[in-house]
Write an enzyme that holds these catalytic residues in place. Structure first.
Site, mmCIF file in Angstrom:
data_model
loop_
_atom_site.group_PDB
_atom_site.id
_atom_site.type_symbol
_atom_site.label_atom_id
_atom_site.label_comp_id
_atom_site.label_asym_id
_atom_site.label_seq_id
_atom_site.Cartn_x
_atom_site.Cartn_y
_atom_site.Cartn_z
ATOM 1 N N HIS A 1 -7.756 1.137 2.086
ATOM 2 C CA HIS A 1 -7.529 0.835 3.512
ATOM 3 C C HIS A 1 -8.335 1.816 4.361
ATOM 4 O O HIS A 1 -7.825 2.449 5.299
ATOM 5 C CB HIS A 1 -6.047 0.917 3.855
ATOM 6 C CG HIS A 1 -5.692 0.149 5.107
ATOM 7 N ND1 HIS A 1 -4.503 -0.525 5.254
ATOM 8 C CD2 HIS A 1 -6.372 -0.061 6.265
ATOM 9 C CE1 HIS A 1 -4.449 -1.088 6.453
ATOM 10 N NE2 HIS A 1 -5.586 -0.817 7.085
ATOM 11 N N GLU B 1 0.843 -1.195 0.000
ATOM 12 C CA GLU B 1 0.000 0.000 0.000
ATOM 13 C C GLU B 1 0.879 1.247 0.000
ATOM 14 O O GLU B 1 1.731 1.379 0.871
ATOM 15 C CB GLU B 1 -0.926 -0.007 1.229
ATOM 16 C CG GLU B 1 -1.896 -1.175 1.235
ATOM 17 C CD GLU B 1 -2.755 -1.242 2.499
ATOM 18 O OE1 GLU B 1 -2.531 -0.409 3.414
ATOM 19 O OE2 GLU B 1 -3.633 -2.111 2.569
#
Length: 343
Positions: A299, A271
């Site tokens: 997220h 990420e």
């Protein structure tokens, strides 16, 4: 007068100057706030001077970095997952690691159910088409739409968030089945769900699967090519847990080959996403085989203004309590500390 404790946050997930943390901690604590994704972007002097780390999820706290923590007495994660922190290295250095499990439970469960509804009610499908062509697209027909009531949802991991997701699903008339080898027998009865003793049985018999397990050696790539092959072709996979619980390259293959109907991912193995991965390379070039099969969020399942405030306040309380000598709470490397003689 003794000096203030120095608290380092390398990857703050808020825009202010730690106002809530300062208010919660009081005048005996000084906060050093950064918003980085790489530890190397923060000068080494900050790491060596810190009495404690208050971290989020973007900077890896590895063995090499822990070796630089000359004064650190505790590491507190402002969140639940701690797979980005080397628990063994911290324990060897005599540093407790604590997390914050008592925030965001409802938000993540809501997000998981929202992802299921987005597929089964065609919410994203219809919105995208109506935005492009309000008249011509004004008709039903999303590909993953199915009746929700009476369908079967598999929950992998019946902890706090898995339980909250199960209770929400039951309110929709969904039959919930859980797999959790760590769960004491009978806990599923209290929640009012069924239980299976193998992941294979859950995957083979459910219309949707929602993941709610921590990331560790056992759960890394728990959903791999073999697992995906066991899911019915009409099934959808939802992951609001940790990205590496799913083999994302195997998921790409399952999606483009029609092995499963769709996947909704809030978390990724890297990420922001690694664009060299087949899945994201295909998205970038507009691969039609992925069209309507993938829902992504950044997220964000944990997030609401209230939830973020809870994470900030509770994690700060955990940190300040320990530095004031009031004891540890939510310590996740307690056994390792004992092994290294620090218990």
């Amino acid at each position: 007068m003794s000096r203030a404790f120095s608290i380092l946050t390398p990857d703050a997930q808020y825009e202010d100057d730690a106002e809530l943390e300062r208010e919660t901690a009081g005048p005996d604590f000084a906060f050093d706030i950064f918003r980085e994704r790489e530890a190397a972007r923060i000068d080494e002097t900050h790491w060596r001077a810190a009495d404690a780390l208050l971290v989020w999820h973007e900077v890896f706290i590895d063995r090499e970095l822990i070796a630089k923590l000359d004064n650190c007495r505790v590491i507190v994660r402002a969140g639940v997952g701690f797979d980005h922190i080397d628990l063994d290295a911290a324990a060897a250095a005599g540093i407790p690691v604590c997390n914050t499990p008592d925030y965001g439970t409802g938000e993540v469960a809501d997000h998981a159910i929202g992802m299921l509804l987005a597929f089964r009610r065609g919410l994203v499908f219809h919105d995208q088409r109506l935005q492009q062509s309000p008249v011509d697209a004004f008709k039903p027909g999303a590909p993953q739409v199915e009746r929700i009531r009476g369908s079967r949802l598999g929950i992998v991991g019946l902890g706090r968030i898995g339980t909250a997701t199960a209770l929400r699903a039951k309110a929709f008339g969904i039959e919930v089945v859980a797999y959790d080898p760590e769960l004491p027998r009978g806990q599923e009865i209290a929640v009012g769900v069924s239980r299976v003793d193998s992941l294979e049985e859950l995957l083979e018999t459910c219309d949707a699967v929602s993941l709610h397990t921590p990331l560790n050696e056992t759960t890394h790539h728990l959903i791999d090519a073999d697992a995906l092959a066991r899911m019915p072709a009409h099934a959808v996979l939802i992951n609001t847990a940790r990205g590496a619980v799913v083999d994302i390259d195997a998921l790409y293959t399952a999606l483009v080959e029609g092995g499963i109907a769709g996947a909704a991912l809030d978390v990724l193995p890297e990420e922001p996403p690694n664009m060299n991965r087949p899945l994201f390379a295909a998205l970038e070039r507009g691969d039609e085989r992925l069209k309507d099969r993938l829902i992504l969020t950044p997220h964000a399942a944990w997030y609401s203004p209230a939830s973020r405030a809870d994470a900030r306040r509770l994690s700060t309380e955990t940190l300040t309590r320990y530095l004031r000598g009031e004891g540890l709470r939510n310590c996740v490397n307690a056994e390792l500390l004992k092994q290294y003689g620090h218990g």
